[in-house]
Design an enzyme around this catalytic site. Structure first.
Site, PDB file in Angstrom:
ATOM      1  N   ALA A   1     -47.213  95.005   4.093  1.00 17.74           N
ATOM      2  CA  ALA A   1     -48.563  95.545   4.234  1.00 17.74           C
ATOM      3  C   ALA A   1     -48.580  96.998   3.779  1.00 17.74           C
ATOM      4  O   ALA A   1     -47.728  97.780   4.197  1.00 17.74           O
ATOM      5  CB  ALA A   1     -49.024  95.448   5.685  1.00 17.74           C
TER       6      ALA A   1
ATOM      7  N   GLU B   1     -43.857  83.647   0.534  1.00 16.10           N
ATOM      8  CA  GLU B   1     -45.018  82.841   0.153  1.00 16.10           C
ATOM      9  C   GLU B   1     -46.200  83.785   0.024  1.00 16.10           C
ATOM     10  O   GLU B   1     -46.282  84.804   0.708  1.00 16.10           O
ATOM     11  CB  GLU B   1     -45.297  81.732   1.157  1.00 16.10           C
ATOM     12  CG  GLU B   1     -45.579  82.214   2.546  1.00 16.10           C
ATOM     13  CD  GLU B   1     -45.602  81.087   3.562  1.00 16.10           C
ATOM     14  OE1 GLU B   1     -46.395  81.211   4.502  1.00 16.10           O
ATOM     15  OE2 GLU B   1     -44.844  80.126   3.422  1.00 16.10           O
TER      16      GLU B   1
ATOM     17  N   TYR C   1     -44.798  90.836  -6.725  1.00 10.84           N
ATOM     18  CA  TYR C   1     -43.594  90.023  -6.555  1.00 10.84           C
ATOM     19  C   TYR C   1     -42.960  89.685  -7.902  1.00 10.84           C
ATOM     20  O   TYR C   1     -41.737  89.731  -8.050  1.00 10.84           O
ATOM     21  CB  TYR C   1     -43.909  88.761  -5.762  1.00 10.84           C
ATOM     22  CG  TYR C   1     -44.459  89.046  -4.380  1.00 10.84           C
ATOM     23  CD1 TYR C   1     -43.983  90.097  -3.605  1.00 10.84           C
ATOM     24  CD2 TYR C   1     -45.481  88.268  -3.844  1.00 10.84           C
ATOM     25  CE1 TYR C   1     -44.496  90.365  -2.344  1.00 10.84           C
ATOM     26  CE2 TYR C   1     -45.996  88.525  -2.584  1.00 10.84           C
ATOM     27  CZ  TYR C   1     -45.499  89.577  -1.847  1.00 10.84           C
ATOM     28  OH  TYR C   1     -46.007  89.830  -0.603  1.00 10.84           O
TER      29      TYR C   1
END
Length: 141
Positions: free
Chosen positions: A63, A96, A108
């Site tokens: 986050a 995920e 990612y």
């Protein structure tokens, strides 16, 4: 000096970053951090929670406070949690991400993760169709 990774601070960052879904509470984060298998990386601007079991690491969440986005903090945090996972014996890391979260997917992929699977309808959305979860993997060694 207060702990920059105190559960209360982490929960505030998580709530700011996850305004479209239910953020994690300080109690939930504290319970995760009570496990010797889970560690945190980063600071109150951007943090990650990672679980390492045997030789596999799983990014549970990352986050970034919206006021600090687009400053490279998430990449720095990812590098830090990957290094810490390696130190704990992880040979690979999994995560995920919602199929409609293009920004996270770009992060990612830039960090070397590749899609390795999918969970249909995994992310429930209030008043909208559920989004698939993309499973991603990266070798750490």
């Amino acid at each position: 000096m207060s702990d920059p990774l105190a559960p209360e601070r982490m929960a505030a960052t998580h709530a700011a970053a996850f305004s479209q879904s239910r953020p994690w509470s300080a109690a939930e984060i504290a319970a995760l951090l009570d496990s010797p298998l889970i560690f945190a990386a980063g600071d109150e601007r951007c943090f990650a929670l990672v679980r390492v079991i045997a030789d596999e690491a799983e990014l549970l969440t990352i986050a970034t406070d919206p006021a600090h986005q687009r400053q490279g903090l998430a990449r720095i945090c990812m590098a830090g949690c990957e290094a810490a996972a390696r130190e704990r014996g992880a040979a690979e890391m999994f995560l995920e991400v919602a199929e409609d979260n293009a920004a996270a997917q770009a992060l990612y992929r830039a960090c070397g993760f590749a899609e390795c699977g999918r969970r249909a309808g995994y992310y429930r959305r209030a008043g909208a169709k559920a989004a698939d979860a993309l499973l991603m993997r990266k070798a750490l060694r």
